[in-house]
Structures are given as C-alpha cells and as structure tokens.
Design a protein around this motif. Sequence first.
Motif, PDB file in Angstrom:
ATOM      1  N   ARG A 248       0.833  -1.215   0.000  1.00 28.86           N
ATOM      2  CA  ARG A 248       0.000   0.000   0.000  1.00 28.86           C
ATOM      3  C   ARG A 248       0.860   1.254   0.000  1.00 28.86           C
ATOM      4  O   ARG A 248       0.544   2.240  -0.687  1.00 28.86           O
ATOM      5  N   MET A 249       1.941   1.258   0.752  1.00 33.39           N
ATOM      6  CA  MET A 249       2.798   2.439   0.806  1.00 33.39           C
ATOM      7  C   MET A 249       3.565   2.646  -0.501  1.00 33.39           C
ATOM      8  O   MET A 249       3.752   3.781  -0.947  1.00 33.39           O
ATOM      9  N   LEU A 250       3.989   1.554  -1.125  1.00 34.88           N
ATOM     10  CA  LEU A 250       4.678   1.682  -2.413  1.00 34.88           C
ATOM     11  C   LEU A 250       3.722   2.194  -3.482  1.00 34.88           C
ATOM     12  O   LEU A 250       4.092   3.036  -4.319  1.00 34.88           O
ATOM     13  N   LEU A 251       2.491   1.703  -3.475  1.00 33.67           N
ATOM     14  CA  LEU A 251       1.497   2.212  -4.427  1.00 33.67           C
ATOM     15  C   LEU A 251       1.257   3.698  -4.210  1.00 33.67           C
ATOM     16  O   LEU A 251       1.171   4.474  -5.178  1.00 33.67           O
TER      17      LEU A 251
ATOM     18  N   ILE B  81      11.589  -7.385   1.481  1.00 33.38           N
ATOM     19  CA  ILE B  81      12.507  -6.389   2.041  1.00 33.38           C
ATOM     20  C   ILE B  81      13.425  -5.795   0.971  1.00 33.38           C
ATOM     21  O   ILE B  81      13.426  -4.575   0.760  1.00 33.38           O
ATOM     22  N   PRO B  82      14.225  -6.600   0.248  1.00 36.51           N
ATOM     23  CA  PRO B  82      15.066  -5.990  -0.795  1.00 36.51           C
ATOM     24  C   PRO B  82      14.260  -5.393  -1.934  1.00 36.51           C
ATOM     25  O   PRO B  82      14.665  -4.368  -2.502  1.00 36.51           O
ATOM     26  N   LEU B  83      13.109  -6.011  -2.268  1.00 34.54           N
ATOM     27  CA  LEU B  83      12.284  -5.451  -3.337  1.00 34.54           C
ATOM     28  C   LEU B  83      11.759  -4.066  -2.973  1.00 34.54           C
ATOM     29  O   LEU B  83      11.656  -3.180  -3.828  1.00 34.54           O
ATOM     30  N   THR B  84      11.439  -3.881  -1.705  1.00 35.78           N
ATOM     31  CA  THR B  84      10.972  -2.564  -1.259  1.00 35.78           C
ATOM     32  C   THR B  84      12.047  -1.506  -1.464  1.00 35.78           C
ATOM     33  O   THR B  84      11.772  -0.410  -1.977  1.00 35.78           O
ATOM     34  N   TYR B  85      13.279  -1.822  -1.075  1.00 40.86           N
ATOM     35  CA  TYR B  85      14.367  -0.869  -1.271  1.00 40.86           C
ATOM     36  C   TYR B  85      14.616  -0.618  -2.757  1.00 40.86           C
ATOM     37  O   TYR B  85      14.945   0.512  -3.158  1.00 40.86           O
ATOM     38  N   CYS B  86      14.444  -1.637  -3.582  1.00 36.79           N
ATOM     39  CA  CYS B  86      14.606  -1.459  -5.033  1.00 36.79           C
ATOM     40  C   CYS B  86      13.558  -0.495  -5.572  1.00 36.79           C
ATOM     41  O   CYS B  86      13.867   0.406  -6.370  1.00 36.79           O
ATOM     42  N   PHE B  87      12.316  -0.659  -5.141  1.00 37.95           N
ATOM     43  CA  PHE B  87      11.244   0.220  -5.623  1.00 37.95           C
ATOM     44  C   PHE B  87      11.443   1.660  -5.125  1.00 37.95           C
ATOM     45  O   PHE B  87      11.168   2.611  -5.866  1.00 37.95           O
ATOM     46  N   ILE B  88      11.907   1.812  -3.897  1.00 38.17           N
ATOM     47  CA  ILE B  88      12.177   3.170  -3.399  1.00 38.17           C
ATOM     48  C   ILE B  88      13.295   3.811  -4.214  1.00 38.17           C
ATOM     49  O   ILE B  88      13.258   5.002  -4.533  1.00 38.17           O
ATOM     50  N   ALA B  89      14.312   3.012  -4.576  1.00 39.37           N
ATOM     51  CA  ALA B  89      15.412   3.526  -5.398  1.00 39.37           C
ATOM     52  C   ALA B  89      14.905   3.956  -6.771  1.00 39.37           C
ATOM     53  O   ALA B  89      15.302   5.013  -7.295  1.00 39.37           O
ATOM     54  N   ILE B  90      14.023   3.160  -7.364  1.00 38.48           N
ATOM     55  CA  ILE B  90      13.445   3.523  -8.664  1.00 38.48           C
ATOM     56  C   ILE B  90      12.656   4.822  -8.547  1.00 38.48           C
ATOM     57  O   ILE B  90      12.775   5.727  -9.386  1.00 38.48           O
ATOM     58  N   TRP B  91      11.854   4.920  -7.496  1.00 35.93           N
ATOM     59  CA  TRP B  91      11.087   6.157  -7.274  1.00 35.93           C
ATOM     60  C   TRP B  91      12.012   7.356  -7.130  1.00 35.93           C
ATOM     61  O   TRP B  91      11.741   8.435  -7.681  1.00 35.93           O
ATOM     62  N   ALA B  92      13.109   7.185  -6.407  1.00 32.64           N
ATOM     63  CA  ALA B  92      14.045   8.291  -6.186  1.00 32.64           C
ATOM     64  C   ALA B  92      14.676   8.746  -7.499  1.00 32.64           C
ATOM     65  O   ALA B  92      14.783   9.950  -7.766  1.00 32.64           O
TER      66      ALA B  92
ATOM     67  N   GLY C  75      21.707   9.325  -3.335  1.00 35.96           N
ATOM     68  CA  GLY C  75      22.883   8.758  -2.659  1.00 35.96           C
ATOM     69  C   GLY C  75      22.507   7.948  -1.433  1.00 35.96           C
ATOM     70  O   GLY C  75      23.061   6.870  -1.190  1.00 35.96           O
ATOM     71  N   ALA C  76      21.527   8.444  -0.659  1.00 29.03           N
ATOM     72  CA  ALA C  76      21.115   7.753   0.568  1.00 29.03           C
ATOM     73  C   ALA C  76      20.446   6.418   0.262  1.00 29.03           C
ATOM     74  O   ALA C  76      20.760   5.398   0.884  1.00 29.03           O
ATOM     75  N   ILE C  77      19.510   6.403  -0.695  1.00 34.30           N
ATOM     76  CA  ILE C  77      18.838   5.129  -1.000  1.00 34.30           C
ATOM     77  C   ILE C  77      19.806   4.177  -1.696  1.00 34.30           C
ATOM     78  O   ILE C  77      19.713   2.945  -1.526  1.00 34.30           O
ATOM     79  N   GLY C  78      20.758   4.719  -2.456  1.00 28.86           N
ATOM     80  CA  GLY C  78      21.785   3.863  -3.048  1.00 28.86           C
ATOM     81  C   GLY C  78      22.624   3.187  -1.985  1.00 28.86           C
ATOM     82  O   GLY C  78      22.955   1.990  -2.084  1.00 28.86           O
ATOM     83  N   MET C  79      22.950   3.942  -0.934  1.00 31.97           N
ATOM     84  CA  MET C  79      23.725   3.388   0.172  1.00 31.97           C
ATOM     85  C   MET C  79      22.939   2.289   0.891  1.00 31.97           C
ATOM     86  O   MET C  79      23.481   1.212   1.189  1.00 31.97           O
ATOM     87  N   ILE C  80      21.666   2.538   1.178  1.00 30.53           N
ATOM     88  CA  ILE C  80      20.830   1.548   1.868  1.00 30.53           C
ATOM     89  C   ILE C  80      20.627   0.307   1.006  1.00 30.53           C
ATOM     90  O   ILE C  80      20.712  -0.826   1.485  1.00 30.53           O
ATOM     91  N   LEU C  81      20.370   0.514  -0.286  1.00 28.05           N
ATOM     92  CA  LEU C  81      20.136  -0.617  -1.188  1.00 28.05           C
ATOM     93  C   LEU C  81      21.386  -1.480  -1.310  1.00 28.05           C
ATOM     94  O   LEU C  81      21.311  -2.714  -1.241  1.00 28.05           O
TER      95      LEU C  81
END
Length: 573
Positions: A26-29, A459-470, A488-494
């Motif tokens: 829901r949050m990713l949508l 978990i990793p898919l969520t970080y991937c989608f946040i990176a795409i959004w960024a 840079g921050a989401i790249g570091m987390i991913l």
Amino acid sequence: MQNIIIGMIPFFRYAMLFIVFYIVVRMLLALFFKKTSDPVRGKLVNIVTNETFTLREREASIGRNKSCDIVLPFDTISRLHCVIAYRSKGFVVFDTFSKSGVKVNGKRIESKAFIHNGDQLNIGGIELQLQESRYKYIKDKSGFLGTPSYGIILILLAVFNLISMLLNMYPDGEFNATVVCVYLGYIALQWCYYLFASYVLRIYNFELEMIAFTFCSIGLAIIGSMYPGAVLKQLVAVCIGVVGYCFLLIILRFTEALKPLRIILGIGAIGILAVTLLLAEPTNGARNWINLGGISVQPSELVKICFVFVGAVSLENLQSIRSLTLYICFSAICVGELFLMFDFGTALIFFFTFIIIAFMRSGDVKTLSIVCAVAAVGAAAILILKPYVASRFSTYLHVWEYMDEGGYQQTRTLIYSASGGLFGLGLGNGELRNIFAAAEDLVFGVVSEEFGLIMSFMIPLTYCFIAIWAVVNAKKTKSTFYAIAGVGAIGMILFQSMLSIFGITDLLPLTGVTLPFISKGGTSIISCFCLFAFIKSMDTRTFASFKPELTNVSTGTSGKTTSKGADARENDG
C-alpha cells in the motif's frame, strides 16, 4: 494464558505476514501514484519569434544537443551552452564553457549570474527574456491509490506489535514486564511521530516512515524473541533515530544555511574514523567498534550521514571540477581508513555511494572509470601484500566445502531459510536463531525461516522500488542538493542490503554488514532513519505547507490566503 497464545501461533503467523504485505504494498502504491502538479517556475520568451520555453525543472539545460531540456539548433549554440537553475534566491544562469558565451542585459558573464524577472539573455545570438511565474504552487492530484489512510496503517502496525508482544512476553516461561512496556512504548512512538509530523512539521505524506516502522517492527519481533534483555536498547535506538529524522527534516528546509557545515562535517567524519582506528579493539576481525561507558558504538554508521551530506553539498555546484576533486579526496580518505580497520563491507558501501553521487553530478564516465580502476588495483594490492586479509574470503563460492568451518554460517542460512517455505515456521520456531550473529548479520535468514520467503523477499524489493522512485523523481526535487542526497542515501541503503543478503547466501563474500532497520544494532538504526530523511527531502510534498502570503512578481503587492493542504507553496529554504 501461555496455552492460549501457543494455540494461536498458526493464526499469528499468517496475520503478521498479511499485515507486512499490505502495509508495504500500500505504501509503495501511494509513493508511485501520488501525483502533484509541476509548478511553473518561469519561462523564457524568444524576443523575435515569441516562442516560449517553460521552466519547470530545478535545472534546465540549454544547447544544440537533442538531450538538452531546451534545444536551440543553431551553429552559434554549443552542444551544452548553459544551464538555468532555480535556487533559493532566484534564477541563476551558468555558462557551461560555451564558445560564444552568455550575456545578461548586454554584459557577458564569466561563469554564472543571477537573473531576474524581465532580464534579457543573449545565448549565442538568440535573445531570450526571463518571465518569472507569479505563483509557484504544488497541487495534490492523487487519486485513491495515492491517498492511503495512515490511521489504518498505524492500527495494523499496532496489531503486529501486539502480536509480537504476546509471543515474546513469556521468555523462559516467566512474564517479562519490560518486553510488554517496550512494545507498547513502540506503538506510542509511532502515533506520537504521526501527530508531531502532522501538526508541527506539517507533513501529510508518510509512506517512507510507515515502511521504516514496519521493518523496525520485524526487527523488534525477532530481537524480542531471541534477546529479551536487548529489546529495550533497540527501542531507545529507534527513538533516537526518529528524533534525528525529525531534526534533519527541520534543518534540511534551509539548505543554503547548511552549506558552510560541509567542511566541518567532512573534517569531523575523517577525524571520527581516525579516532576509531586508534581506539577500537578488534571485534570479529575488524576495528570498527568503540566502547563508551558499557555501550558499544559503531562510528562508521554515523559517518554515513556526513558522507552523503558532504557529497550533496559539494557537488551541488554545477560544473565544478574543484568540488568533484575535493569530494574524491574526501571519499578516498574515508574508504582508506575503513580498509585499515578491515571493515571491508562499509568501505564498499562508501565507495559505491561515492560513485552514485559523483556520477549524478558530473556524468563523467571516463574519470569515474579511472577511479574504479585505481580502487580495484589498490584492493588487489592489499590482498596480495596482506595474505591474512585474503584468507577472510577464502570460502567464497566454496562454503559447502567448509560447511563446518568458514562456511558454517552461510550453509546453515541456506538450509534453514529454505525450510521456512513461503509462509515461515512462526516467530521463535526457527533453528537459525541458534547460530552466532543470527540477529545481526544473518537476520535475513531468520526472517526467511520464521516469517517466510514472501516476507523476506519483500525487504530488498521494497528498497529497489524506493530507489526507482528516487531516480524517477530526482528531476522534480526542489533542490539539486535534495536530488543528490536522496539518491545517494537510498543507493547506500540498497547496496548495504544487497551486501547483507548476498553475503549470507554466498552470492557475494560475507562482509558482516547489517540489514537496514531490521538487524540488531543501535547505531545502524539511527543511521538508517537519518538516511531516510534525505530520501524524504526529495518528495516535493515534504516541505510544502499551508498557502502563505502570495507575492506579485511585477508589482510586489501581496495578498493572504488560508487554503490548506491540497494547494501548497514551495518552500526552498
């Protein structure tokens, strides 16, 4: 009571999976379907032809090249002639080393100049006039998918944490009041943040925060079941992380005022790593932990925040070779110190983040390729000259040959992760929790075994989608600083997530890095929340609030409005 809880474990297992799945999806949508109008910052009008070029983005490139935002297909125009950027003090034009130069009101500029409403620009003989927009509003045009009910999300999070509390409140068969207080306190923290952010920070979008709270809930559930005495420390770290997150959201509104801190934070980051190198005692082969009054701290986690901040501030300056060179030197020193600590995982995370930040601003593939080549040669030299360092990676891709020695952790992770199936065995019913560092380095395997492969892969898919959004929204940010810092921050987390997951599954060498928000570790949690603040700053809605006083550009007159929420004026700090 215990018998009732035991009887409901199968129900709890599916309920916890459903809650996490629903919240994350829901949050990713909402993140991707949230739509806002692009504010028109101004426009350039061709004085001869009256052709209009709208300025919507934070930076608009002008040149003969078709990849430019504004294409002027004339021989007098360079391939990348200039860039018009919107800063907190207004529009600025940068001459990007063009042959014929840029003139403002008949005077040629040296490198950059502020331009104002009505100013005339001569770009390779083309006369353009700047017309600033009267209003700069962001209008929320989100539909159902873009407007979730955060109250319902918080209620679901409360249910998840209450289930964790019920499952963990009887460690060793005895009631533990501390565990109960921790989970109730964590539920209260989520609601307090929501109310504080809504009424004080005036933030109305909480997708990233809800994802962070959900992952922290998974971590607290695992830690509470394995180490009841450590769950309070983890909650304290989460509280500090949330406070740091709020503090950064407040000060990041004023990016111009923060720029002088670049040198202080840069020197401080290098100094912190140097002190760690001198004072830290070896722990699991690395010198990256300092003991302060009985509390273990990993300073390199906090340096991550400085690393992203310094990079974003340094490289915000357009076409600045000097800034890029200084950031290269700063990054090289930080990575070098981490190598001397034998903290290779964090060193790789810093290096990967440097590549992202440097490429975002420079786009210079040749220079960055040389940097990567030099780094690879340096790493190879260390492995050759220091054989004991190479021995740490001797089991890579050969863990099954050393399954009772160097590959013990990876082989058990692979075995037990698969045994959990899609839906898991239930919290506390796994075997991997009995292996060393299960709640830290191997926590992804614990999630797979006890919560199921569905939740673990989310978990990793969520970080991937946040990176795409960024990456997609980088051009829409209110500041180049926000774009560089957020990506840079989401790249570091991913990248950290990939190192953690691929390391324990033998797809990459095991470096012992934590899984963001979930692994046991206070400084890691604090660092992750602060990095999320940089990502949050990318969202154009974050620093938008009620409509303030409106100003007419041409006359300077003003009028007041009290409209709320949907129409918000940009706050560039």
